[in-house]
Design a protein around this motif. Structure first.
Motif, short mmCIF file in Angstrom:
data_model
loop_
_atom_site.label_atom_id
_atom_site.label_comp_id
_atom_site.label_asym_id
_atom_site.label_seq_id
_atom_site.Cartn_x
_atom_site.Cartn_y
_atom_site.Cartn_z
N ALA A 27 0.82 -1.35 -0.22
CA ALA A 27 0.20 0.02 0.03
C ALA A 27 0.83 1.09 -0.24
N ASN A 28 1.74 1.13 0.77
CA ASN A 28 2.86 2.54 1.13
C ASN A 28 3.42 2.73 -0.52
N SER A 29 3.93 1.87 -1.21
CA SER A 29 4.77 2.24 -2.46
C SER A 29 3.63 2.52 -3.41
N GLN A 30 2.40 2.00 -3.18
CA GLN A 30 1.41 2.52 -4.24
C GLN A 30 0.95 3.79 -3.99
N LEU A 31 0.94 4.12 -2.66
CA LEU A 31 0.71 5.61 -2.22
C LEU A 31 1.82 6.46 -2.51
N GLU A 32 2.85 6.13 -2.35
CA GLU A 32 4.18 6.96 -2.73
C GLU A 32 3.86 7.40 -4.37
N ARG A 33 3.64 6.35 -4.99
CA ARG A 33 3.92 6.36 -6.43
C ARG A 33 2.78 7.29 -7.00
N ALA A 34 1.69 7.10 -6.17
CA ALA A 34 0.50 8.16 -6.65
C ALA A 34 0.79 9.59 -6.32
N ILE A 35 1.34 9.81 -5.23
CA ILE A 35 1.78 11.33 -4.73
C ILE A 35 2.87 11.70 -5.49
N ASN A 36 4.02 10.94 -5.67
CA ASN A 36 4.98 11.53 -6.87
C ASN A 36 4.24 11.90 -8.07
N GLY A 37 3.48 11.12 -8.48
CA GLY A 37 2.79 11.31 -9.84
C GLY A 37 2.12 12.46 -9.86
N ALA A 38 1.25 12.61 -8.41
CA ALA A 38 0.36 13.90 -8.61
C ALA A 38 1.18 15.30 -8.42
N VAL A 39 2.13 15.24 -7.72
CA VAL A 39 3.13 16.25 -7.54
C VAL A 39 3.73 16.67 -8.84
#
Lengths: 303, 452
Positions: free
Chosen positions: B167-179
């Motif tokens: 979940a964490n790596s997924q979230l991290e990717r989502a955040i990085n992508g979003a920013v």
């Protein structure tokens, strides 16, 4: 002893294990078609000698010949060996292991199967052919072990303490089987420390103790060589002769007879003559043979 | 010779006609399939969706994160993974990659929980949301800093399940992508252009062998794992079988009868060869069925439009494989026979048997390294070293066939080792088998070896 009649010849054989001499300068012959008693206390060197005969180990000195041939893989096939400590494969069916033991002696499977059936029948064990060793009683597995030693129809059979652990019925059974093999002119070497059985079965014996031969020859010779100075006498009169110390060493009185131990170098025939000359009435005059047991005990203790 | 063959036949039948032989023969393929599929299945057990609250003052990042999270979870929601995909999944080259793939396929899901942060201080927000987490209304919350563009901007993530790395790596990717998207949007790049720019590349891995052939690394990895496993298991099972057979003959004093019928050397070699042939039979069954299965499986897959390349297994590879199995078998079986003739019970033998097992385990472990780098000096030395080569060389041949002289050297060295071991074992065997009652000491064994 006729030359052609000798099955096994052991000549001046010595075997050492490190510093320990297990067999020293041992010689004897085993006559064809006879039962040969190989006697001696435990640790005397019997098993070591047998292992050299069956080709498990080789002598350090001396030679062993079977049917005029030095011990070799070929002579192994002519011997049926039943070791004192023996066993069977636990989880294998009876006929399978018998087949294997026969194959190791060079018997074809077809011939082995015929003989297996014959011997199982003979030993009343036909129903157990397809059972495993773990299903057998001790007596039964000993019979199976006996069968495994005769499947290749050996000319020489070596039985090391074959009756140990058998009940009297099975002992009789085995003795009959041995007698039957003897009747087929097989030579049988029979190692034991049970002197009564040896006395009953053996034609010739050898007694070894502490790695060396003590005495050997036909049972009769051995006994005579021991028994000639002991006489059982039942008589009336002739009292003076019995006092003669040059003839008689010792007299033991029994209920109705005397046991006379002759003096050294005295002759039984002279004693008999003197008794008659002195007017004694003799109802019994017998040179007593000692039992093998007596010989065994005296020889083993005396050395 | 006739007697030697009688022993071979006896030992062979004794093993092959047993139920356990059939069982192991059938069970191994099932077990290896299980080893391949179970980890993937474990990943497919979906964890509860994470209820997450996104706190974003700027209201620019949160929607993008939400969008990215929604994108990531689509695969698992759209379709259930098929068995083929499970297997395919487990063939990933490294555990790390395997995990990533699993995460993609069976990804943790996020449910974004609405939370109104308007007009609340940061402390107040944290207190409220932490309270919700304690009250089990919420699993996690993320605070997007208002200065998300600054270099030292900190995204704070609080979670009940901070250890859930999927979940964490997924979230991290989502955040990085979003920013990243937001920064590009801030730089006046249109949304369409943005999507075009951030499209993932298509990354296919192809290893190139020294000869310049292309090779599929995933196939090699799984094939060499199966092969080293197969070798490890058979060498151990058959070695111990030899040991217990030897001990049985010694324990029951059958040895005495056997030695009065045939030469100890014939008996020992007959036993080794008979059991070795049984092992060979089993391996032949496994390899044939494996090749058949792979063949049929591939045909089905390519019919379905999926193309997987397998390592090219030439007949020569199979021949090498059997040669090294036999080398390994005779090395280990001889050691086990030697141990068996020294001890009085199987249990006692078990203690000594740790030594050969250590060598086997070492070979197995080193071979996982060899797959990754078949030309390293470790791979070279391990694949010619006696004791190790029977497992490591077949793996190396599969990964990257070494020059012929190395294979020949390996065969030569291990063959010589067998010669020495057989000589040694035969000398110990002929004496040890007739020694009853107590375990031999090492000085005693040396005395037996010197005995004529």
């Amino acid at each position: 002893m006729n030359e052609q009649q000798v099955t096994l010849r052991v000549e001046d054989v010595t075997k050492r294990y490190g510093g320990f001499t297990a067999v020293e300068d041992l010689s004897f012959n085993v006559r064809a078609g006879k039962v040969f008693g190989f006697l001696g206390p435990n640790g005397a060197g019997k098993t070591t000698t047998i292992r050299m005969i069956v080709g498990i180990t080789a002598p350090d000195e001396g030679r062993i010949e079977l049917f005029g041939q030095r011990i070799s893989p070929e002579t192994q096939d002519k011997i049926g060996y039943l070791p004192e400590e023996r066993g069977l494969y636990k989880k294998m069916k009876i006929f399978e292991q018998l087949r294997y033991f026969a194959a190791l002696k060079g018997v074809s499977q077809k011939l082995a199967d015929e003989r297996i059936d014959f011997w199982l029948e003979r030993m009343n064990l036909s129903d157990w052919k397809k059972k495993k060793t773990t299903d057998l009683s001790k007596g039964m597995s000993q019979k199976i072990q006996f069968i495994s030693t005769v499947l290749h129809d050996p000319d020489l059979l070596i039985l090391d303490e074959p009756f140990s652990g058998l009940d009297p019925v099975n002992v009789e059974f085995m003795i009959e089987a041995v007698a039957e093999l003897k009747a087929q002119h097989k030579t049988i070497i029979f190692s034991t420390h049970l002197m009564e059985t040896a006395e009953r079965l053996c034609d010739d014996i050898i007694l070894i103790n502490k790695s060396r031969k003590v005495i050997g020859g036909s049972l009769r010779e051995v006994k005579q060589s021991f028994g000639k100075n002991l006489i059982a006498l039942r008589s009336e009169g002739g009292g003076a002769v019995l006092e003669d110390r040059s003839l008689i060493a010792k007299i033991t009185e029994h209920a109705d007879e005397r046991e006379i131990e002759l003096a050294a170098n005295a002759d039984a025939q002279i004693l008999l003559k003197k008794l008659i000359d002195n007017g004694a009435t003799i109802s019994k005059f017998e040179q007593v043979e000692p039992s093998l047991n007596d010989i065994f005990i005296e020889k083993v203790k005396g050395i | 010779m006739k007697k030697f063959l009688a022993v071979v036949k006896h030992e062979y039948k004794k093993i092959v006609l047993k139920w356990s032989f059939l069982l192991v023969t059938l069970l191994f393929p099932v077990l290896s399939a299980a080893f391949a599929v179970v980890p993937a299945l474990l990943f497919s057990i979906k964890s509860e969706p994470t209820r997450i609250a996104l706190v974003d003052e700027t209201k620019r990042i949160a929607p993008r994160i939400r969008e990215n999270l929604a994108l990531e979870k689509t695969p698992s929601e759209e379709k259930q993974p098929t068995a083929e995909e499970l297997v395919k999944n487990s063939t990933a080259t490294s555990p790390d990659e395997q995990m990533k793939r699993a995460a993609e396929q069976f990804g943790a899901t996020f449910n974004v929980v609405e939370y109104d942060a308007a007009a609340k201080s940061l402390d107040q927000i944290k207190r409220e949301l932490t309270g919700k987490i304690i009250g089990k209304e919420l699993d996690a919350y993320l605070i997007v800093p208002s200065d998300y563009e600054a270099e030292n901007a900190k995204f704070e993530f609080f979670s009940r399940k901070a250890g859930d790395y999927v979940a964490n790596s997924q979230l991290e990717r989502a955040i990085n992508g979003a920013v990243r998207s937001q920064r590009l949007a801030d730089a006046n790049i249109s949304e369409d252009r943005l999507k075009d720019l951030s499209r993932n590349v298509d990354f296919t891995k192809t290893a190139i062998s020294e000869k310049g052939d292309e090779k599929n690394t995933e196939g090699v990895f799984i094939a060499s794992f199966v092969i080293s496993m197969m070798l490890y298991i058979t060498l151990m099972i058959y070695g111990q079988q030899i040991m217990s057979a030897v001990v049985e003959e010694k324990e029951t004093r059958i040895a005495e009868i056997l030695f009065s019928s045939a030469k100890p050397f014939e008996l020992m070699m007959g036993k080794l060869v008979g059991v070795g042939l049984a092992g060979l039979t089993q391996l032949a069954i496994w390899i044939t069925s494996a090749l058949l299965l792979v063949g049929v499986g591939l045909a089905n897959l390519s019919a379905a439009g999926v193309n997987i390349s397998v390592p090219d297994i030439t007949p020569l590879t199979v021949v090498y494989f059997f040669i090294f199995f036999l080398l390994g078998f005779f090395i280990y079986a001889t050691i086990y026979a030697l141990i068996g003739s020294m001890v009085t019970t199987v249990q006692e033998g078990g203690q000594f048997a740790l030594l050969p097992i250590m060598f086997l385990v070492a070979g197995f472990i080193i071979s996982t390294n060899i797959v990754r780098d078949p030309n390293s000096s470790l791979a070279f030395w391990a694949s010619i070293a006696p004791f190790l080569a029977p497992i490591t060389m077949p793996v190396r041949i599969l990964a990257e066939t070494p020059p012929f002289w190395q294979i020949a050297l390996s065969i030569l060295l291990n063959g010589a080792t067998i010669g020495f071991l057989v000589w040694l074992a035969a000398r110990v065997y002929r004496v040890g088998m007739l020694m009853y009652g107590k375990r031999a000491t090492i000085p005693e064994v040396f005395k037996w070896i010197r005995q004529k």
